[in-house]
Design a protein around this motif. Structure first.
Motif: not given
Length: 401
Positions: A202-218, A333-340, A347-350
């Motif tokens: 569920r956490a991965y699903g949440l993150l993959l729907r978070d456009g702001h998070y994905l933008g920063l990652v990429f 904004q994701h301290g509760a699932i920081a490891g995930t 993963t996405l960066q590599m």
């Protein structure tokens, strides 16, 4: 006392993060020798690097959620143990296919040291304090590209390329001792109660729907993709095309690490003064401009090594501001699932870096232009993502959060 604990934590996390990259950077001067020793073409030898990056990326998807569920230390023990065994196998490899397979396993082990230290930083700090600790971690981490190629050249001269893998196996054993004796658990049992495999999905699903998070990652991923292209291609370009010795190549490569190290130490101070968002926007845009100038130079027929080294030195310095800062903003904004969140980021960066290496490898001919095209493309896509993610109202919301 606080400062000494702060620096000690940065040292421990940085050294753990550096073990995997050390296995890359120390190995770079050996690539031409490996090709000759195992009778492999340039593209096949580069696959031993690409395989490592692929598993380094995918493996983090496992370690991040597991570290949320069982704590940060147990996955580090497993990963470093796997890395040690695979490194011994690489030292004994008798074919390029065997080496590629073992490098994949080695990368799976190294992934623990990439995902978990970022999660530990988020466990302990947020905001500019996290940026400071992340930049100190990057300082230690960046010792790898600064010293590893030189160390690799020395080991290769004394023992041949196989000695590189015996050396990194020893480094992994030292890392295991460091986890046992110097790293305290930052994910208490009470915080693991709600962590589960279903929760991780569920956490991965949440993150993959978070456009702001994905933008920063990429944004960070594009900077790393350009660097990975340089990583894979530069031994052949600088040694075979420009005629540098392995030691001279190592020194040239180390200049980029020095630039990255130097500027990354200013992320905390610059973030406090101007805001982390503005630091990313200015640094990413300037890096894109520098790489566009380098591309224009080679397209116009230029072929001077000094130009390549000088302009990429500047671009590397700017990456030292972009990469740690975007990591902090992505996890904020994701301290509760920081490891995930840290695992998916890695993963996405590599995978972006591995894809860039594989794509440029299709056109690799030992000349500088394919390499420079790949490096510039990464930087320019990063500029576009920076302004899409952090431009206008989006940037103001992040800055005030």
């Amino acid at each position: 006392m606080f400062l000494s604990r702060y620096l000690r934590m940065a040292l421990v996390l940085g050294l753990l993060s550096a073990i995997g990259p050390f296995a890359i950077d120390m190995y770079l001067p050996a690539l031409p020798d490996i090709g000759r020793s195992l009778g492999a073409e340039v593209g096949a030898v580069q696959w031993s690097l690409t395989a490592f990056f692929l598993s380094l990326g995918v493996g983090q998807l496992f370690y991040g959620p597991v570290s949320d569920m069982v704590g940060r230390k147990p996955p580090l023990y497993f990963g470093l143990g796997l890395f040690t065994v695979a490194s011994v196998g690489c030292a004994l490899a008798t074919s390029i296919e065997m080496l590629v397979a073992l490098r994949f396993l080695q990368g799976l082990g190294a992934a623990a040291g990439m995902a978990i230290p970022r999660a530990v930083v988020r466990d302990l700090h947020t905001g500019t304090e996290a940026a400071r600790l992340m930049s100190l971690l990057m300082l230690v981490f960046s010792v790898s590209p600064l010293l590893a190629p030189l160390a690799g050249s020395g080991v290769i001269a004394l023992t041949g390329w196989r000695g590189v893998f015996w050396s990194v196996a020893g480094a992994a054993l030292a890392g295991l001792a460091l986890v046992y004796g110097a790293l305290h658990e930052t994910r208490p049992a009470a915080e693991r109660v709600e962590s589960s495999l279903g929760g991780a999905v569920r956490a991965y699903g949440l993150l993959l729907r978070d456009g702001h998070y994905l933008g920063l990652v990429f944004i960070g991923g594009c900077a790393l993709a350009g660097f990975f292209v340089y990583l894979a291609s530069s031994p052949f370009v600088l040694i075979n095309h420009y005629g540098l010795t392995p030691t001279q190549y190592s020194l040239a490569f180390s200049l980029n690490a020095a630039a990255f190290i130097g500027t990354s130490q200013f992320t905390g101070a610059l973030g406090e003064r101007f805001g982390l968002v503005r630091v990313v926007k200015v640094a990413a845009s300037a890096s894109g401009a520098v790489m566009l100038a380098l591309l224009a130079y080679y397209l116009a027929g230029g072929d001077r090594l000094a130009v390549l080294i000088a302009l990429y030195f500047v671009a590397s310095a700017l990456m030292g501001l972009v990469i740690p800062t975007t990591s902090v903003l992505a996890l904020e904004q994701h301290g509760a699932i920081a490891g995930t969140a840290s695992a998916l980021l890695g993963t996405l960066q590599m995978l972006a870096g591995a894809a860039a290496m594989g794509l440029v490898g299709l056109f690799a001919n030992g000349k500088p232009l394919p390499m420079v095209v790949g490096m510039a493309a990464g930087a320019l896509v990063g500029v576009a993502l920076t302004w899409l993610t952090l431009g206008g109202a989006r940037g103001h919301r992040v800055q005030s959060a």
